[in-house]
Design an enzyme around this catalytic site. Sequence first.
Site, mmCIF file in Angstrom:
data_model
loop_
_atom_site.group_PDB
_atom_site.id
_atom_site.type_symbol
_atom_site.label_atom_id
_atom_site.label_comp_id
_atom_site.label_asym_id
_atom_site.label_seq_id
_atom_site.Cartn_x
_atom_site.Cartn_y
_atom_site.Cartn_z
ATOM 1 N N HIS A 1 4.340 -6.853 2.313
ATOM 2 C CA HIS A 1 4.946 -5.770 1.462
ATOM 3 C C HIS A 1 6.295 -6.144 0.531
ATOM 4 O O HIS A 1 6.374 -5.296 -0.174
ATOM 5 C CB HIS A 1 4.057 -4.577 1.078
ATOM 6 C CG HIS A 1 5.524 -3.701 2.000
ATOM 7 N ND1 HIS A 1 4.949 -3.189 3.142
ATOM 8 C CD2 HIS A 1 6.257 -2.830 1.315
ATOM 9 C CE1 HIS A 1 6.049 -2.620 3.772
ATOM 10 N NE2 HIS A 1 7.251 -1.885 2.441
HETATM 11 C C1 UD1 Z 1 8.654 0.913 -1.638
HETATM 12 C C2 UD1 Z 1 10.357 1.546 -0.804
HETATM 13 C C3 UD1 Z 1 9.937 -0.631 0.288
HETATM 14 C C4 UD1 Z 1 8.944 0.844 1.598
HETATM 15 C C5 UD1 Z 1 6.968 0.963 1.164
HETATM 16 C C6 UD1 Z 1 6.730 1.702 1.340
HETATM 17 C C7 UD1 Z 1 12.019 0.784 -2.711
HETATM 18 C C8 UD1 Z 1 13.056 0.276 -3.357
HETATM 19 N N1 UD1 Z 1 11.227 -0.176 -1.616
HETATM 20 O O1 UD1 Z 1 7.976 -0.311 -1.978
HETATM 21 O O2 UD1 Z 1 11.409 -0.288 0.720
HETATM 22 O O3 UD1 Z 1 8.665 -0.431 2.123
HETATM 23 O O4 UD1 Z 1 8.076 2.179 -0.575
HETATM 24 O O5 UD1 Z 1 5.375 0.944 1.532
HETATM 25 O O6 UD1 Z 1 11.422 2.465 -2.605
HETATM 26 N N2 UD1 Z 1 2.303 0.974 -6.633
HETATM 27 C C9 UD1 Z 1 0.766 1.695 -6.234
HETATM 28 N N3 UD1 Z 1 0.019 2.567 -5.681
HETATM 29 C C10 UD1 Z 1 0.568 3.412 -5.099
HETATM 30 C C11 UD1 Z 1 2.334 3.283 -5.089
HETATM 31 C C12 UD1 Z 1 2.509 1.760 -5.774
HETATM 32 O O7 UD1 Z 1 -0.668 0.816 -7.086
HETATM 33 O O8 UD1 Z 1 0.571 4.631 -4.496
HETATM 34 C C13 UD1 Z 1 2.227 -0.481 -6.928
HETATM 35 C C14 UD1 Z 1 2.728 -0.554 -8.478
HETATM 36 O O9 UD1 Z 1 2.301 -1.111 -8.497
HETATM 37 C C15 UD1 Z 1 4.307 -0.540 -7.917
HETATM 38 C C16 UD1 Z 1 3.895 -1.049 -7.216
HETATM 39 O O10 UD1 Z 1 2.830 -1.165 -5.963
HETATM 40 O O11 UD1 Z 1 4.876 -0.774 -9.513
HETATM 41 C C17 UD1 Z 1 5.837 -1.085 -6.351
HETATM 42 O O12 UD1 Z 1 5.928 -0.065 -5.439
HETATM 43 P P1 UD1 Z 1 7.352 0.741 -5.225
HETATM 44 O O13 UD1 Z 1 7.274 2.533 -5.004
HETATM 45 O O14 UD1 Z 1 8.307 0.268 -6.886
HETATM 46 O O15 UD1 Z 1 7.921 0.287 -4.280
HETATM 47 P P2 UD1 Z 1 7.336 -0.695 -2.652
HETATM 48 O O16 UD1 Z 1 7.072 -1.877 -2.686
HETATM 49 O O17 UD1 Z 1 6.106 0.206 -3.151
HETATM 50 N N1 UDP Z 2 0.582 1.711 7.599
HETATM 51 C C1 UDP Z 2 -0.495 2.631 7.451
HETATM 52 N N2 UDP Z 2 -1.509 1.912 6.453
HETATM 53 C C2 UDP Z 2 -1.443 0.918 6.585
HETATM 54 C C3 UDP Z 2 -0.303 -0.125 6.376
HETATM 55 C C4 UDP Z 2 0.724 0.945 7.324
HETATM 56 O O1 UDP Z 2 -0.440 4.382 7.477
HETATM 57 O O2 UDP Z 2 -2.487 0.513 6.098
HETATM 58 C C5 UDP Z 2 2.007 2.450 7.926
HETATM 59 C C6 UDP Z 2 2.518 2.282 9.371
HETATM 60 O O3 UDP Z 2 1.991 2.802 10.363
HETATM 61 C C7 UDP Z 2 4.200 2.956 9.075
HETATM 62 C C8 UDP Z 2 4.531 2.772 7.584
HETATM 63 O O4 UDP Z 2 3.130 2.766 7.439
HETATM 64 O O5 UDP Z 2 3.932 4.167 10.256
HETATM 65 C C9 UDP Z 2 4.883 1.937 7.303
HETATM 66 O O6 UDP Z 2 4.783 1.649 5.802
HETATM 67 P P1 UDP Z 2 5.380 1.186 4.956
HETATM 68 O O7 UDP Z 2 4.804 -0.743 5.559
HETATM 69 O O8 UDP Z 2 4.656 0.751 3.531
HETATM 70 O O9 UDP Z 2 6.777 0.964 4.419
HETATM 71 P P2 UDP Z 2 8.316 0.393 5.145
HETATM 72 O O10 UDP Z 2 8.325 0.767 6.836
HETATM 73 O O11 UDP Z 2 8.864 -0.928 5.842
HETATM 74 O O12 UDP Z 2 9.283 0.931 4.452
#
Ligand code: UD1
Ligand code: UDP
Length: 361
Positions: free
Chosen positions: A206
Amino acid sequence: MKLAIILGTRPETIKLAPLILACKERHIPYIILHTGQHYSYNMDQLFFEELALPKPDYHLHLSLTSGGQGEQVGKMLIGIEEILQKEKPSAILVQGDTNSVLAGALAAAKLQIPIAHVEAGLRSYDRSMPEELNRIITDHLSTYLFVPTPLARDIALKEGITKTSIILTGNTVVDAITLYKEKALQSTFLKTYKLKKQEYILVTAHRAENVDHADKLQNIFTGLQRLAQETQLPLIYPLHPRTKKFMTAYNIQAPKEVQVIDPIGFFDFLQAEMFARLVLTDSGGVQEETCILGIPCVTLRENTERPETLTVGSNVLAGTNPEKILSCSLAMLAKKPTWKQPFGDGKAGHHMLDYLQSVLT
Ligand code: UD1
Ligand code: UDP
């Protein structure tokens, strides 16, 4: 002592859960402030329900579906400042490297409220990642840096952070696995998706640096397809909403060999990791969890801020080149999981609270 726990995304909820539950157990006053960065049910509320966490005391309810990094941080900053001014906590707690962490740290620093940074001292040395900027700034604004490993402690020291501000605690991800492993064993994930133990490969990807780029995203899917053809193992991929968004925008489809599903809960995901033959990921938390669970991991990135996993041998960096994804995966499939996990004793949350109680009360 009153703590303000600021969180906003899936990994923060999971990794702060042991700390929140420990606060409850120890009768430490705290509030939870949710920035609203993650908002979909299966990225947010599901985890509060599963992990039996109290509802946030404050929720910013921001509309963060569009807009740049600055806008996201700016909107959160305005909301957090107002709440901190009202609540006057003795310290704030933030976890990791997201925009919610940066906004929380900036708001507290401006108000002269001590900041405790959980999972401090991590560096990828790649400033093109928003997370790296968030880590550096947060660490340098923090009063207490809870570092998970000796390496993270040394990084913080080398950057000139005062020794007495750095506390080696381990990573709360070990606490979370310890707390929820039994629940994960009871999950019906394998049954639901008709998967056999040790006979499937789990995938997550992601990261903005991967999925926001059509060529890299396509390369990942090509690598996954080659791997499925070579190993004849089923691949299952719970899709992050960011990845889904860019697949639609670039008109990229998952190959038929890869079963794409919606994001799943923590118990299901933990079970999926525990019984996978191999995990491919660009997630930070997943690199750690596979290392702790004894499952080989291939990271779809060129660098990692968790090099301890490379050193112990649980993880290898493949990047996004399809041939490299295949060769790294085959090498890891042949590997015996004999490593020792480096992320602590499973009581990191309590170590953090012991420390905070000693300095704040
Ligand atoms: C964010 C974090 C990343 C982390 C990830 C965990 C930053 C800069 N990035 O990235 O480090 O690894 O969260 O998962 O803070 N969206 C939805 N529903 C949600 C959340 C997001 O549809 O509940 C979609 C939206 O289109 C949104 C996009 O995902 O614009 C990105 O979401 P955002 O929170 O900006 O960044 P992540 O890629 O989730
Ligand atoms: N995770 C989850 N469901 C999913 C994918 C990931 O519960 O479908 C959990 C995973 O076990 C870990 C955390 O989400 O604890 C990782 O989150 P993510 O990869 O979004 O963020 P990152 O660690 O890269 O910031």
